[in-house]
Structures are given as C-alpha cells and as structure tokens.
Scaffold this active site. Structure first.
Site, PDB file in Angstrom:
ATOM      1  N   ASP A  47       0.851  -1.198   0.000  1.00 17.86           N
ATOM      2  CA  ASP A  47       0.000   0.000   0.000  1.00 17.86           C
ATOM      3  C   ASP A  47       0.885   1.246   0.000  1.00 17.86           C
ATOM      4  OD1 ASP A  47      -3.242   0.310   0.652  1.00 17.86           O
ATOM      5  OD2 ASP A  47      -2.099   2.128   1.096  1.00 17.86           O
ATOM      6  N   VAL A  86       1.943   2.485  -6.456  1.00 18.22           N
ATOM      7  CA  VAL A  86       1.744   1.719  -7.702  1.00 18.22           C
ATOM      8  C   VAL A  86       2.062   2.545  -8.946  1.00 18.22           C
ATOM      9  CG1 VAL A  86       0.069   0.119  -6.686  1.00 18.22           C
ATOM     10  CG2 VAL A  86      -0.746   2.204  -7.836  1.00 18.22           C
ATOM     11  N   TYR A 181     -12.434   8.452 -13.833  1.00 21.07           N
ATOM     12  CA  TYR A 181     -12.542   7.141 -13.177  1.00 21.07           C
ATOM     13  C   TYR A 181     -13.120   6.113 -14.152  1.00 21.07           C
ATOM     14  CZ  TYR A 181     -13.698   3.826  -9.377  1.00 21.07           C
ATOM     15  OH  TYR A 181     -13.793   2.720  -8.560  1.00 21.07           O
ATOM     16  N   LYS A 185     -11.162   2.764 -15.503  1.00 20.17           N
ATOM     17  CA  LYS A 185     -11.694   1.414 -15.253  1.00 20.17           C
ATOM     18  C   LYS A 185     -12.013   0.699 -16.565  1.00 20.17           C
ATOM     19  CE  LYS A 185     -11.354   1.443 -10.783  1.00 20.17           C
ATOM     20  NZ  LYS A 185     -10.435   0.529 -10.087  1.00 20.17           N
ATOM     21  N   THR A 216     -16.698   0.965   1.507  1.00 27.56           N
ATOM     22  CA  THR A 216     -15.288   1.302   1.782  1.00 27.56           C
ATOM     23  C   THR A 216     -15.137   2.830   1.731  1.00 27.56           C
ATOM     24  OG1 THR A 216     -14.480   1.467  -0.471  1.00 27.56           O
ATOM     25  CG2 THR A 216     -14.617  -0.769   0.448  1.00 27.56           C
TER      26      THR A 216
HETATM   27  N1  LIG Z   1     -15.828   0.543  -2.995  1.00 27.13           N
HETATM   28  C1  LIG Z   1     -16.507   0.510  -4.134  1.00 27.13           C
HETATM   29  O1  LIG Z   1     -17.711   0.757  -4.188  1.00 27.13           O
HETATM   30  C2  LIG Z   1     -15.779   0.118  -5.401  1.00 27.13           C
HETATM   31  C3  LIG Z   1     -16.542  -0.149  -6.530  1.00 27.13           C
HETATM   32  C4  LIG Z   1     -15.903  -0.515  -7.705  1.00 27.13           C
HETATM   33  C5  LIG Z   1     -14.526  -0.603  -7.742  1.00 27.13           C
HETATM   34  N2  LIG Z   1     -13.800  -0.327  -6.631  1.00 27.13           N
HETATM   35  C6  LIG Z   1     -12.347  -0.442  -6.722  1.00 27.13           C
HETATM   36  O2  LIG Z   1     -11.886  -1.301  -5.713  1.00 27.13           O
HETATM   37  C7  LIG Z   1     -10.498  -1.022  -5.476  1.00 27.13           C
HETATM   38  C8  LIG Z   1     -10.271  -0.925  -3.972  1.00 27.13           C
HETATM   39  O3  LIG Z   1     -10.950   0.221  -3.508  1.00 27.13           O
HETATM   40  P1  LIG Z   1     -11.659   0.283  -2.082  1.00 27.13           P
HETATM   41  O4  LIG Z   1     -13.087   0.424  -2.336  1.00 27.13           O
HETATM   42  O5  LIG Z   1     -11.148  -0.806  -1.233  1.00 27.13           O
HETATM   43  O6  LIG Z   1     -11.119   1.728  -1.594  1.00 27.13           O
HETATM   44  P2  LIG Z   1     -10.168   2.176  -0.384  1.00 27.13           P
HETATM   45  O7  LIG Z   1      -9.978   3.628  -0.551  1.00 27.13           O
HETATM   46  O8  LIG Z   1     -10.726   1.660   0.893  1.00 27.13           O
HETATM   47  O9  LIG Z   1      -8.801   1.384  -0.631  1.00 27.13           O
HETATM   48  C9  LIG Z   1      -7.881   1.749  -1.618  1.00 27.13           C
HETATM   49  C10 LIG Z   1      -6.475   1.492  -1.096  1.00 27.13           C
HETATM   50  O10 LIG Z   1      -5.557   1.810  -2.176  1.00 27.13           O
HETATM   51  C11 LIG Z   1      -4.450   2.488  -1.604  1.00 27.13           C
HETATM   52  N3  LIG Z   1      -3.779   3.310  -2.615  1.00 27.13           N
HETATM   53  C12 LIG Z   1      -4.243   4.465  -3.151  1.00 27.13           C
HETATM   54  N4  LIG Z   1      -3.327   4.981  -3.982  1.00 27.13           N
HETATM   55  C13 LIG Z   1      -2.261   4.126  -3.982  1.00 27.13           C
HETATM   56  C14 LIG Z   1      -1.015   4.133  -4.650  1.00 27.13           C
HETATM   57  N5  LIG Z   1      -0.670   5.134  -5.467  1.00 27.13           N
HETATM   58  N6  LIG Z   1      -0.168   3.106  -4.430  1.00 27.13           N
HETATM   59  C15 LIG Z   1      -0.493   2.099  -3.563  1.00 27.13           C
HETATM   60  N7  LIG Z   1      -1.672   2.057  -2.895  1.00 27.13           N
HETATM   61  C16 LIG Z   1      -2.548   3.068  -3.107  1.00 27.13           C
HETATM   62  C17 LIG Z   1      -5.058   3.326  -0.492  1.00 27.13           C
HETATM   63  O11 LIG Z   1      -4.074   3.761   0.461  1.00 27.13           O
HETATM   64  C18 LIG Z   1      -6.095   2.393   0.088  1.00 27.13           C
HETATM   65  O12 LIG Z   1      -5.559   1.615   1.143  1.00 27.13           O
HETATM   66  C19 LIG Z   1     -10.196   0.272  -6.223  1.00 27.13           C
HETATM   67  O13 LIG Z   1      -9.531  -0.046  -7.440  1.00 27.13           O
HETATM   68  C20 LIG Z   1     -11.573   0.825  -6.511  1.00 27.13           C
HETATM   69  O14 LIG Z   1     -11.580   1.658  -7.644  1.00 27.13           O
HETATM   70  C21 LIG Z   1     -14.395   0.024  -5.447  1.00 27.13           C
END
Ligand SMILES: NC(=O)c1ccc[n+]([C@@H]2O[C@H](COP(=O)([O-])OP(=O)(O)OC[C@H]3O[C@@H](n4cnc5c(N)ncnc54)[C@H](O)[C@@H]3O)[C@@H](O)[C@H]2O)c1
Length: 277
Positions: A47, A86, A181, A185, A216
């Site tokens: 992370d 990342v 976004y 995606k 989240t």
């Molecule tokens: N929560 C939703 O409704 C939802 C829906 C569709 C897709 N997603 C996708 O799921 C994935 C996880 O998201 P989440 O919902 O758990 O959100 P979240 O914000 O809880 O977790 C995201 C994590 O990514 C880390 N991160 C951010 N930038 C980073 C970087 N440059 N390098 C390394 N780590 C980094 C953050 O520190 C965090 O811990 C994401 O790709 C998000 O787009 C989430």
C-alpha cells in the site's frame, strides 16, 4: 517452499502459493489479503500507506496496513507489509522481487489499489486529480502487470499463475462527474482482455472483477462528490438493495487467484449486486 507452484502434501495449513496484493491497507485489498491468508497463502500486502497530496480524502495509513497484516498473521497464512506507490514501476518491481526472495516465487498478483476523484465535468476537474485517477487506477495496474507477469511466468510448468485487477461497474457505465474514473476502469477491462489473449497457453491467466457499490472509504468519497449525505444512499440503486461488503468481493478474487479458475481468462466478472444490469 522454493519454486513450488502447488503445495500438495503440506501439513502446516499453507498452500505454498504466494501473492502480491496492492491497496492492501483497507477496503477490498485488505479483505483480499485476509481471504488469501485464511486459505493459507503467503501474501505481500502493498500500500501507499500515506496520504496523496493530489486528493482531498485520506488514503490507507501505515497503522491500517500493519493491522491488516497482524490480523492475517493470526490465520493460516504468512503476510508481510510493503510500502510502495503503484505509480512507480521500480517500487512495484522491488515488491515483486521481495515476494520472490521471501517465498521462492509468485502465483498471483492482485491490483486492488485505487483512488476516486471527480464531482465536476471532466473539463472542470483539477488536472492533478485527473492525473492521480488515471495514473493509479489504470497506470498502477499496467505497472503491476509489467512487474509481476514475468515473475508468474518464472514458475515452472504446469503453471497456475493469476494476474487479477479490480475494475468497476464504472468500466461499462457512463457515470457523470466521474469521467476520468470511468476511463481508467474501462482501460483496466481492455487491458485484462488483451493480457488474457497475450498469455495464451502459458498457464498464467488474467481476469478482473467489477464491484458494485461496496462499503469502503472510496464509496464514502463518491457520496461526498455527488453531494449525498452518506454512502448508504447508493444502496437503493443496486438490485440487491444494500451495499456490498468488501469480503464479498474478496471471496471472488480469492477464487480467481486459485487453481480452480483455470478455465477463465480475459474475463471481467461483475460482482456488483446486479448494479450493471
Ligand atoms: N468501494 C466501491 O464501491 C468500489 C466499486 C468498484 C470498484 N472499486 C475499486 O476497488 C479497489 C479498492 O478500492 P476500495 O473500495 O477498497 O477503496 P479504499 O480507498 O478503501 O482502498 C484503496 C487502497 O488503495 C491504496 N492506494 C491508493 N493509492 C495508492 C497508490 N498510489 N499506491 C499504492 N496504494 C494506493 C489506499 O491507500 C487504500 O488503502 C479500487 O480499485 C476501486 O476503484 C471500489
């Protein structure tokens, strides 16, 4: 467990399989680390673990990452924390090298790190926020593929390597105020389809999940961007009439990471409570 792609016959609850998971400090990435650890995987939990100055909401913290690792190490798995951005290919290459050094190889790489920004039409979005979304949500997945797929291919045949990404229902829907976004995606979905074709008969596959509204911090930030009182407001749009739990997305990712998903490649699987219907 050097060089093992399988692990049959182990007696310590470990599978012998090794994963790198990005976005591991919280949300879907954290739930995926836990799901894999419970199944006996060794996992490098990656992370950023600090805030991103381009974005107005907090990222996962080092304390959250350490708490995920502690919880996962109370299961059958073996998990270690690793701080990397990342967006930096060298940092991801070093993370993959660390997993191989510690555990003798790599069987799955899971790109879950992601950020959200928007709340305005694309042409009015602050350029640094647009860049963060494209560079983390698409660039970060490309960077992990570049770093990890050669390691997945270093396993001896017969392989069951898995490159996995977290796309979104936004990959197939045109969501206003979230154009960057959606673009990132949709890019992830296209990347996964192409990687599936490129990996051909190697035994390494590439797949993605497309979550719906999952409880989240990213969803809380999405609610703020839309001027909604709370993330719960998204539940009504989802045919299951509730938000998803990160563990429900992680369960599908953990299946896809295992040898049992061998018939799937280039798939982008909705795990969305029907949101994309
Ligand atoms: N929560 C939703 O409704 C939802 C829906 C569709 C897709 N997603 C996708 O799921 C994935 C996880 O998201 P989440 O919902 O758990 O959100 P979240 O914000 O809880 O977790 C995201 C994590 O990514 C880390 N991160 C951010 N930038 C980073 C970087 N440059 N390098 C390394 N780590 C980094 C953050 O520190 C965090 O811990 C994401 O790709 C998000 O787009 C989430």
């Amino acid at each position: 467990m050097t060089g093992r792609a399988g692990g049959a016959g182990r007696t310590d609850g470990r599978t012998g399989r090794v994963a790198v998971v990005t976005g591991a400090a919280r949300g879907i990435g954290a739930a995926t680390v836990l799901a894999l650890a419970e199944q006996g995987w060794a996992v490098l939990a990656v992370d950023l673990a600090r805030d991103d100055p381009a974005l107005p909401y907090p990222m996962g913290s080092r304390a959250e990452l350490d708490a995920v690792v502690d919880a996962a190490n109370r299961t059958a798995g073996e998990v270690s924390a690793y701080v990397a951005d990342v967006r930096d290919p060298a940092e991801l290459a070093a993370a993959v090298a660390e997993a191989e050094r510690r555990w003798g190889g790599l069987d799955a790489a899971i790109a879950a790190a992601g950020v959200i920004a928007g709340g305005a039409p694309l042409w009015q979005m602050p350029p640094e926020q647009e860049r963060a979304v494209l560079d983390v949500d698409l660039g970060g997945v490309v960077n992990l593929a570049r770093a990890a797929i050669p390691a997945l291919l270093r396993r001896p045949r017969p392989r069951s390597g898995r490159f996995l990404a977290v796309a979104s229902a936004a990959a197939t829907r045109g969501l206003p105020m979230l154009a960057a976004y959606c673009a990132a995606k949709a890019g992830v979905a296209g990347l996964i389809r192409a990687l599936g074709a490129e990996l051909g008969g190697t035994g390494v596959t590439a797949n993605a999940v497309s979550p719906g509204s999952t409880d989240t911090p990213i969803l809380a930030e999405s609610a703020r961007l839309y001027g909604l009182p709370a993330a719960d407001s998204f539940a009504a749009q989802q045919p299951v009439h509730r938000l998803l739990d990160p563990g429900e997305i992680a369960a599908v990712l953990a299946f896809l990471a295992g040898p049992g998903s061998s018939a799937m490649t280039g798939s982008v699987v909705p795990v969305d409570g029907g949101l994309a219907l």
